[in-house]
Write an enzyme that holds these catalytic residues in place. Structure first.
Site, PDB file in Angstrom:
ATOM      1  N   CYS A 200      12.072  -3.257  -4.173  1.00  0.00           N
ATOM      2  CA  CYS A 200      12.565  -1.926  -4.819  1.00  0.00           C
ATOM      3  C   CYS A 200      11.044  -1.121  -4.662  1.00  0.00           C
ATOM      4  CB  CYS A 200      12.883  -2.025  -6.184  1.00  0.00           C
ATOM      5  SG  CYS A 200      14.872  -2.687  -6.063  1.00  0.00           S
ATOM      6  N   CYS A 359      -0.644  -9.016  -1.904  1.00  0.00           N
ATOM      7  CA  CYS A 359      -0.070  -7.580  -1.822  1.00  0.00           C
ATOM      8  C   CYS A 359      -0.010  -7.040  -3.129  1.00  0.00           C
ATOM      9  CB  CYS A 359       1.452  -7.982  -1.586  1.00  0.00           C
ATOM     10  SG  CYS A 359       2.579  -9.043  -2.676  1.00  0.00           S
TER      11      CYS A 359
END
Length: 401
Positions: A200, A359
């Site tokens: 998301c 990340c």
């Protein structure tokens, strides 16, 4: 069709319970006995985010007696468009504790336990063992794997949902369910490709889709506890918020019990459905519950050792270039996740290199670690919590996003 209730009924209802749950008690499928089962039930919610919010509020409102909440994050302003259990007053607060406080305020007749921690191999079995049902609303592949495998090992039902963009999925896995039971790998028999590992945070999500899928997950949980309706065993509900459609995809256990060899069926083919946009890691009965990650503090030490010449590894940023422009860890090389298996990537990290991936929050890097291992890299780990955790604990002067 009716099924065996998962939870035995608790003591007689109090006057306060009868008044609060009057409209629910009026349902023939629930009644006094069903409400007592709900009051005695213990449900573990993994993830107090976009899906966790509607699940938790629905279960608390329905009178589930004990609700456990597992989440290690804190509330951020970007959460609020879909994580409706929180308010502006909760910003920077630990999610599990803030969500627990919200539920206690909504319903003082229930018990809520905040587990402000990451689900890990060290704690997953003890956490799951203390509850009747596991409900998973995370978007973290490794956490889903841990939660599902622990539930299967302890013979607990595992209610699963996923959302991305305008799409949503929901089903229930249970090794003790009908037709030989079902497991996560029956629906997702192979590891998804790198282009399917969006979250998301990267692809976006419509908050109202989270509400719809979360409501279905809560309904599944209540059905299992009380013993009414037909749970989603071997059935995947697929919701498309753009055309307002719901459709069903059937699947069966990939391996049926030896007593019924003729009933074996192939796993469902999801290659031509929306299922592939919500991949989950392959889980097997023998899969180890062992994480492989480094903390921000450990990475800082490793970088210092590399600077001193006593450590050798490649630190790889798998985010997108626009993200790296905002903030990066010094000494890292950029290889966007979609390029992990290209020849260009091999100029940065050879299969024999020691590789540490990072990340934004750790979700993509955790998945990418598995992709590299499946393709010849033998010494790969990732940064738990991503660069967001790094900035919070190691370089707080750098920007967060």
């Amino acid at each position: 069709m009716p099924h065996v209730p998962l939870v035995s009924p608790g003591p007689p209802l109090t006057a306060d319970q009868r008044q609060r749950y009057a409209r629910q008690l009026a349902l023939e499928q629930i009644g006094d006995l069903g409400q007592r089962r709900l009051a005695a039930a213990r449900v573990l919610m993994v993830g107090a985010g976009g899906l966790g919010s509607p699940v938790l509020t629905a279960l608390a409102a329905a009178g589930v007696g004990t609700i456990g909440i597992v989440d290690s994050d804190s509330v951020e302003v970007s959460n609020l468009h879909r994580q409706t259990i929180y308010t502006m007053a909760d910003l920077t607060q630990p999610k599990a504790e803030a969500a627990a406080a919200a539920l206690r305020a909504r319903n003082p007749l229930i018990q809520v336990v905040a587990h402000q921690t990451r689900l890990t191999a060290a704690n997953v079995l003890s956490l799951v063992d203390d509850y009747d049902i596991v409900v998973d609303g995370t978007d973290n592949f490794a956490t889903r794997h841990l939660a599902h495998d622990a539930a299967a090992q302890l013979h607990k039902p595992y209610v699963w949902g996923s959302v991305l963009r305008f799409d949503g999925l929901v089903t229930t896995f249970w090794v003790d369910g009908p037709h030989g039971g079902t497991r996560l790998e029956d629906l997702f028999p192979s590891t998804p490709g790198a282009d399917e590992a969006e979250t998301c945070a990267v692809a976006g999500v419509l908050g109202s889709v989270c509400a719809g899928i979360g409501a279905m997950m809560a309904s599944e949980t209540l059905k299992l506890i009380v013993g009414f309706g037909e749970p989603l065993f071997g059935r995947l509900l697929v919701h498309d918020g753009l055309d307002a459609s719901w459709r069903e995809v059937s699947y069966r256990a990939a391996h049926t019990p030896a007593s019924a060899p003729d009933a074996a069926q192939q796993p469902v083919d999801t290659s031509h459905s929306q299922v592939h946009t919500h991949p989950a890691p392959v889980a097997t009965a023998a899969a180890p519950l062992t994480p492989d990650e480094v903390t921000s503090a450990e990475l800082a030490g490793l970088l210092a050792d590399r600077q001193a010449g006593s450590a050798d590894f490649v630190l790889v940023d798998i985010r997108e270039p626009w993200e790296r422009e905002i903030v990066a860890i010094d000494g890292s090389a950029l290889v966007p996740m979609a390029q992990l298996l290209t020849d260009q990537a091999r100029t940065v990290m050879e299969p024999d290199d020691r590789v540490i991936l990072y990340c934004h929050h750790g979700t993509r890097s955790e998945y990418a670690r598995g992709v590299l291992r499946d393709n010849g890299w033998s010494n790969v780990t990732h940064l738990a919590g991503g660069i967001d955790d790094w900035v919070r604990h190691i370089e707080p002067a750098k920007p967060r996003y």
